[in-house]
Scaffold this motif. Structure first.
Motif, mmCIF file in Angstrom:
data_model
loop_
_atom_site.group_PDB
_atom_site.id
_atom_site.type_symbol
_atom_site.label_atom_id
_atom_site.label_comp_id
_atom_site.label_asym_id
_atom_site.label_seq_id
_atom_site.Cartn_x
_atom_site.Cartn_y
_atom_site.Cartn_z
ATOM 1 N N PRO A 13 -11.893 -14.406 50.736
ATOM 2 C CA PRO A 13 -12.943 -14.804 51.307
ATOM 3 C C PRO A 13 -13.016 -15.876 52.370
ATOM 4 O O PRO A 13 -11.961 -16.434 52.669
ATOM 5 C CB PRO A 13 -13.688 -15.808 50.188
ATOM 6 N N GLY A 14 -13.917 -16.065 53.275
ATOM 7 C CA GLY A 14 -14.234 -16.873 54.516
ATOM 8 C C GLY A 14 -15.107 -17.547 54.838
ATOM 9 O O GLY A 14 -16.026 -17.383 53.906
ATOM 10 N N ALA A 15 -15.292 -18.061 55.948
ATOM 11 C CA ALA A 15 -16.601 -18.604 56.338
ATOM 12 C C ALA A 15 -17.683 -18.090 56.173
ATOM 13 O O ALA A 15 -18.690 -18.291 55.981
ATOM 14 C CB ALA A 15 -16.275 -19.403 57.706
ATOM 15 N N MET A 115 -24.174 -28.655 50.204
ATOM 16 C CA MET A 115 -23.545 -29.402 51.273
ATOM 17 C C MET A 115 -22.577 -28.764 51.879
ATOM 18 O O MET A 115 -21.828 -29.408 52.883
ATOM 19 C CB MET A 115 -23.182 -31.031 50.760
ATOM 20 N N SER A 116 -22.117 -27.612 51.407
ATOM 21 C CA SER A 116 -21.206 -26.799 52.124
ATOM 22 C C SER A 116 -21.746 -26.206 53.549
ATOM 23 O O SER A 116 -21.010 -25.567 54.183
ATOM 24 C CB SER A 116 -20.505 -25.812 51.468
ATOM 25 N N HIS A 117 -23.185 -26.455 53.783
ATOM 26 C CA HIS A 117 -23.718 -26.112 55.023
ATOM 27 C C HIS A 117 -24.029 -27.361 55.561
ATOM 28 O O HIS A 117 -24.686 -28.016 55.415
ATOM 29 C CB HIS A 117 -25.170 -25.382 54.650
ATOM 30 N N PHE A 189 -17.057 -27.419 51.430
ATOM 31 C CA PHE A 189 -16.674 -26.263 52.039
ATOM 32 C C PHE A 189 -15.156 -25.594 51.760
ATOM 33 O O PHE A 189 -14.966 -24.650 51.190
ATOM 34 C CB PHE A 189 -16.611 -26.217 53.582
ATOM 35 N N ALA A 190 -14.314 -26.749 51.696
ATOM 36 C CA ALA A 190 -12.963 -26.339 51.492
ATOM 37 C C ALA A 190 -12.733 -26.174 49.963
ATOM 38 O O ALA A 190 -12.116 -24.983 49.503
ATOM 39 C CB ALA A 190 -11.942 -27.406 51.925
ATOM 40 N N LEU A 196 -13.265 -20.005 45.210
ATOM 41 C CA LEU A 196 -13.694 -18.478 45.545
ATOM 42 C C LEU A 196 -12.050 -17.509 45.755
ATOM 43 O O LEU A 196 -12.240 -16.616 45.147
ATOM 44 C CB LEU A 196 -14.235 -18.325 46.933
ATOM 45 N N VAL A 197 -11.300 -18.244 46.428
ATOM 46 C CA VAL A 197 -9.785 -17.475 46.626
ATOM 47 C C VAL A 197 -9.392 -16.982 45.242
ATOM 48 O O VAL A 197 -9.025 -16.113 45.199
ATOM 49 C CB VAL A 197 -9.103 -18.216 47.337
#
Length: 258
Positions: A13-15, A115-117, A189-190, A196-197
């Motif tokens: 997964p990515g941004a 808040m990851s946005h 975000f991180a 997810l990874v």
């Protein structure tokens, strides 16, 4: 051979996975979650404060503990006992709002920290915290006095101001609101990306990988669970840090010396 298949077959997964499609019209899942968080917070504190008792029940105890924490540990300590009371609602709201929107990331079926946005923490920082602490500082000291306190610290030799004043201006009027937002955004975000990874990697190993690699799926899922508990702690800490820094900025704006 299994490692080669893993490298070629698994797409991490990515941004882009944070750009969720609209649910209806232009409304996205994060937008709905933000609105839902306001409803959740309001409903919880209205319900718990309706029939308050001298000996509190569990929900009343939780509500009182959150309020006491934001009032005494954050607002009072970092704004000062003279001025803190009128800012308690703001600090309390910032902490609870960010906490609920962070904790979404580990709630089943939701599993997305709003808040990851970056737009959400930026809005809180630039549209709420930033104008509040500059306004209260200017109101107390006057525009000239406030700018003097912020840009020309006392006890500095005159020539040093040529170097120090631009740095102070950039730090307090440009970077402070940006870094305030980036702290919570980057952590959410991180952390969500790491979970997810491990989760998607475990699923891929279990379903798609060769037989030799399937047992590794258990390790990946174990790391995902461990990271979820760690992320819950980080979510709480980031809500605390945001509220604490907001209180600190207000306290510094009201102080006579900086």
């Amino acid at each position: 051979m299994g490692t080669l298949v893993l490298a070629e077959g698994f797409v991490p997964p990515g941004a882009g996975d944070f750009n969720l499609p609209p649910i209806f019209g232009a409304v996205t899942k994060p937008m709905l979650l933000v609105v839902m968080s306001v409803v959740i917070i309001a409903a919880f504190f209205v319900i718990t404060s309706r029939n308050m008792k001298v000996v509190p029940g569990k929900t009343q105890f939780v509500a009182e503990s959150i309020y006491s924490f934001t009032r005494n540990t954050i607002a009072r300590e970092h704004i000062g006992s003279k001025d803190f009371q009128r800012f308690v609602p703001l600090i309390f709201t910032l902490f609870t709002f960010i906490f609920v929107n962070n904790i979404y990331g580990i709630i089943p079926l939701i599993q997305f920290p709003t808040m990851s946005h970056i737009g959400f923490p930026l809005a809180l920082s630039i549209l709420v915290v930033y104008p509040v602490y500059h306004y209260v500082g200017m109101r107390r000291h006057g525009i000239g006095g406030y700018l003097k306190n912020q840009l020309f610290p006392a006890g500095v030799p005159g020539p040093i101001y040529l170097l120090l004043t631009p740095i102070e201006f950039f730090s307090k009027f440009v970077m402070n609101p940006i870094t305030l937002a980036i702290r919570v955004f980057a952590a959410m975000f991180a952390g969500h990306l790491i979970i997810l990874v491990f989760t998607l990697a475990g699923e891929w190993l279990l379903v798609e990988a060769s037989a030799a690699l399937k047992p590794v799926a258990a390790v990946s899922f174990a790391f995902a669970i461990a990271m979820t508990f760690l992320e819950a702690l980080i979510m709480t800490i980031q809500a605390y840090v945001f509220a604490l820094l907001a209180a600190s900025y207000i306290g510094m704006a009201l102080a006579e010396d900086h």
